[in-house]
Design a protein around this motif. Structure first.
Motif, PDB file in Angstrom:
ATOM      1  N   GLN A   1       6.763   1.705   8.776  1.00  0.00           N
ATOM      2  CA  GLN A   1       6.938   3.197   9.184  1.00  0.00           C
ATOM      3  C   GLN A   1       6.244   4.310   8.421  1.00  0.00           C
ATOM      4  OE1 GLN A   1      10.969   1.934  10.549  1.00  0.00           O
ATOM      5  NE2 GLN A   1      10.280   0.340  11.867  1.00  0.00           N
ATOM      6  N   ARG A   2       6.815   4.298   7.204  1.00  0.00           N
ATOM      7  CA  ARG A   2       6.394   5.543   6.264  1.00  0.00           C
ATOM      8  C   ARG A   2       5.398   5.800   6.553  1.00  0.00           C
ATOM      9  NH1 ARG A   2       8.477   4.057   1.900  1.00  0.00           N
ATOM     10  NH2 ARG A   2      10.994   4.396   2.618  1.00  0.00           N
ATOM     11  N   ALA A   3       4.175   4.394   6.050  1.00  0.00           N
ATOM     12  CA  ALA A   3       2.626   5.128   6.183  1.00  0.00           C
ATOM     13  C   ALA A   3       1.887   5.606   7.999  1.00  0.00           C
ATOM     14  CB  ALA A   3       2.139   3.156   6.016  1.00  0.00           C
ATOM     15  N   HIS A   4       3.015   4.659   8.785  1.00  0.00           N
ATOM     16  CA  HIS A   4       2.691   4.834  10.283  1.00  0.00           C
ATOM     17  C   HIS A   4       2.814   6.178  10.502  1.00  0.00           C
ATOM     18  CE1 HIS A   4       1.837   4.925  14.416  1.00  0.00           C
ATOM     19  NE2 HIS A   4       3.149   5.472  14.330  1.00  0.00           N
ATOM     20  N   ARG A   5       4.064   6.933   9.931  1.00  0.00           N
ATOM     21  CA  ARG A   5       4.365   8.093  10.018  1.00  0.00           C
ATOM     22  C   ARG A   5       3.521   9.113   9.222  1.00  0.00           C
ATOM     23  NH1 ARG A   5       9.724   6.306  10.009  1.00  0.00           N
ATOM     24  NH2 ARG A   5       9.228   7.060   7.671  1.00  0.00           N
ATOM     25  N   ARG A   6       2.976   8.973   8.076  1.00  0.00           N
ATOM     26  CA  ARG A   6       2.103   9.515   7.427  1.00  0.00           C
ATOM     27  C   ARG A   6       0.837   9.779   7.676  1.00  0.00           C
ATOM     28  NH1 ARG A   6       2.683   7.318   3.413  1.00  0.00           N
ATOM     29  NH2 ARG A   6       4.374   8.715   1.940  1.00  0.00           N
ATOM     30  N   ARG A   7      -0.046   8.642   8.623  1.00  0.00           N
ATOM     31  CA  ARG A   7      -1.138   8.749   9.442  1.00  0.00           C
ATOM     32  C   ARG A   7      -0.983   9.880  10.814  1.00  0.00           C
ATOM     33  NH1 ARG A   7      -1.082   3.004   8.063  1.00  0.00           N
ATOM     34  NH2 ARG A   7       0.108   2.711  10.090  1.00  0.00           N
ATOM     35  N   LEU A   8      -0.031   9.480  11.548  1.00  0.00           N
ATOM     36  CA  LEU A   8       0.169  10.396  12.425  1.00  0.00           C
ATOM     37  C   LEU A   8       0.152  12.007  11.856  1.00  0.00           C
ATOM     38  CD1 LEU A   8       3.010   8.745  14.588  1.00  0.00           C
ATOM     39  CD2 LEU A   8       0.418   8.383  15.205  1.00  0.00           C
ATOM     40  N   ALA A   9       0.922  12.134  10.640  1.00  0.00           N
ATOM     41  CA  ALA A   9       1.303  13.784  10.565  1.00  0.00           C
ATOM     42  C   ALA A   9      -0.126  14.394   9.566  1.00  0.00           C
ATOM     43  CB  ALA A   9       2.515  14.001   9.302  1.00  0.00           C
ATOM     44  N   GLY A  10      -0.708  13.147   9.659  1.00  0.00           N
ATOM     45  CA  GLY A  10      -2.559  13.578   8.562  1.00  0.00           C
ATOM     46  C   GLY A  10      -3.180  14.325  10.097  1.00  0.00           C
TER      47      GLY A  10
ATOM     48  N   ALA B   1       0.481  -1.333   0.032  1.00  0.00           N
ATOM     49  CA  ALA B   1      -0.293  -0.374  -0.253  1.00  0.00           C
ATOM     50  C   ALA B   1       1.032   1.094   0.073  1.00  0.00           C
ATOM     51  CB  ALA B   1      -0.584  -0.481   1.216  1.00  0.00           C
ATOM     52  N   GLU B   2       2.281   1.376   0.118  1.00  0.00           N
ATOM     53  CA  GLU B   2       3.178   2.213   0.236  1.00  0.00           C
ATOM     54  C   GLU B   2       3.597   2.743  -0.679  1.00  0.00           C
ATOM     55  OE1 GLU B   2       4.585   5.424   2.229  1.00  0.00           O
ATOM     56  OE2 GLU B   2       3.428   4.803   2.723  1.00  0.00           O
ATOM     57  N   CYS B   3       4.345   1.303  -1.708  1.00  0.00           N
ATOM     58  CA  CYS B   3       5.288   1.694  -2.671  1.00  0.00           C
ATOM     59  C   CYS B   3       4.718   0.608  -4.084  1.00  0.00           C
ATOM     60  CB  CYS B   3       6.688   1.254  -2.080  1.00  0.00           C
ATOM     61  SG  CYS B   3       6.732  -1.070  -1.919  1.00  0.00           S
ATOM     62  N   GLY B   4       3.800  -0.324  -3.641  1.00  0.00           N
ATOM     63  CA  GLY B   4       3.381  -1.128  -4.830  1.00  0.00           C
ATOM     64  C   GLY B   4       3.647  -1.456  -4.897  1.00  0.00           C
ATOM     65  N   THR B   5       4.968  -2.473  -4.704  1.00  0.00           N
ATOM     66  CA  THR B   5       5.500  -3.370  -4.974  1.00  0.00           C
ATOM     67  C   THR B   5       4.397  -4.813  -4.668  1.00  0.00           C
ATOM     68  OG1 THR B   5       7.768  -2.455  -3.870  1.00  0.00           O
ATOM     69  CG2 THR B   5       7.318  -4.801  -4.526  1.00  0.00           C
ATOM     70  N   GLY B   6       4.589  -5.971  -5.855  1.00  0.00           N
ATOM     71  CA  GLY B   6       3.762  -6.617  -5.666  1.00  0.00           C
ATOM     72  C   GLY B   6       3.994  -8.317  -4.787  1.00  0.00           C
ATOM     73  N   LEU B   7       2.685  -7.732  -3.465  1.00  0.00           N
ATOM     74  CA  LEU B   7       2.838  -8.932  -2.903  1.00  0.00           C
ATOM     75  C   LEU B   7       2.417 -10.449  -2.854  1.00  0.00           C
ATOM     76  CD1 LEU B   7       2.118  -6.388  -0.218  1.00  0.00           C
ATOM     77  CD2 LEU B   7       4.065  -6.496  -0.355  1.00  0.00           C
ATOM     78  N   THR B   8       3.054 -11.222  -1.860  1.00  0.00           N
ATOM     79  CA  THR B   8       2.335 -12.662  -2.215  1.00  0.00           C
ATOM     80  C   THR B   8       1.471 -13.150  -1.009  1.00  0.00           C
ATOM     81  OG1 THR B   8       4.653 -13.343  -2.812  1.00  0.00           O
ATOM     82  CG2 THR B   8       3.318 -14.981  -1.270  1.00  0.00           C
ATOM     83  N   ALA B   9       0.060 -13.180  -1.313  1.00  0.00           N
ATOM     84  CA  ALA B   9      -1.035 -13.103  -0.682  1.00  0.00           C
ATOM     85  C   ALA B   9      -0.423 -14.400   0.567  1.00  0.00           C
ATOM     86  CB  ALA B   9      -2.122 -13.557  -1.226  1.00  0.00           C
TER      87      ALA B   9
END
Length: 240
Positions: free
Chosen positions: A231-240, A207-215
């Protein structure tokens, strides 16, 4: 007598060419609905002269479009004879874009299968497609064009380039976009990748960088490729 007849025929040919040129310019300026009277005025002839050569507006439009296609066909054939396959192909596409953007509306005729069922235009359109296909396949054999495109793909892409160039008032900037678009046909420019888009619900990706994941077969769906993105996504949520 013979000389007079020959002179009359030469005058008729010149008038026909003037009408065709004026019609092409008028349609580029005002669209396909431009009146025949305006075309006659631009050609410097009377309305009767236009009707003698083209008994209907449809016949005139067909002749204008057929002439445009014939010009493009000649360009493609010249390039095929003078240049290497890849150079000839891309040069031909640029000819199509530049000439069509100036004359307007031709892409609708080239790509449509049913709008213009006139035999002259149908023959010109078929020949145009044959030249395009020959140049494409030669460039693909030479390794200059990605193998997963066909003539219909190229036509659609080129029509989009014409629209882009027509819409841009800054022509150099428009041509830059055209070149960037056409470069997507080259195998060395992977504009599409074999990985899912992040908004495809059937193909999980970070959800952050778009790299394909294995389900995961069980448990909660995985959302991030690793701790850095989490962590990057968590920091973005805190900043918002």
């Amino acid at each position: 007598m013979t000389t007079a007849i020959a002179g009359d025929r030469a005058d008729a040919r010149r008038n026909r060419e003037r009408v065709l040129a004026a019609a092409a310019d008028a349609m580029a300026d005002q669209g396909l609905d431009v009146p025949l009277g305006e075309i006659a005025r631009r050609a410097g002839v009377g309305a009767g002269t236009v009707y003698r050569h083209f008994p209907s507006k449809q016949a005139l439009l067909e002749a204008v479009f057929a002439r445009h296609l014939e010009d493009l066909i000649a360009s493609g054939e010249r390039r095929a004879a003078r240049y290497a396959p890849t150079e000839a192909f891309f040069g031909f596409l640029l000819d199509i874009v530049e000439l069509s953007s100036r004359r307007g509306h031709i892409c609708d005729v080239v790509t449509a299968d049913t709008s213009w069922p006139r035999p002259v235009l149908t023959a010109s359109r078929l020949r145009f497609r044959q030249v395009l296909a020959a140049l494409l396949h030669a460039a693909q054999r030479a390794g200059g064009v990605r193998p997963d495109v066909d003539p219909e793909d190229v036509l659609a892409l080129t029509a989009g380039c014409v629209s882009t160039l027509t819409a841009r008032h800054d022509r150099p900037a428009g041509l830059k976009l055209v070149h960037l678009t056409l470069d997507g046909l080259r195998p060395c420019t992977p504009v599409t990748k074999a990985r899912p888009f992040r908004d495809d619900p059937q193909a999980p990706c970070c959800a952050e960088c778009g790299t394909g994941l294995t389900a995961r077969p069980t448990g909660r769906p995985i959302r991030y490729c690793g701790p850095t993105c989490r962590q990057r996504a968590h920091r973005r949520r805190l900043a918002g």
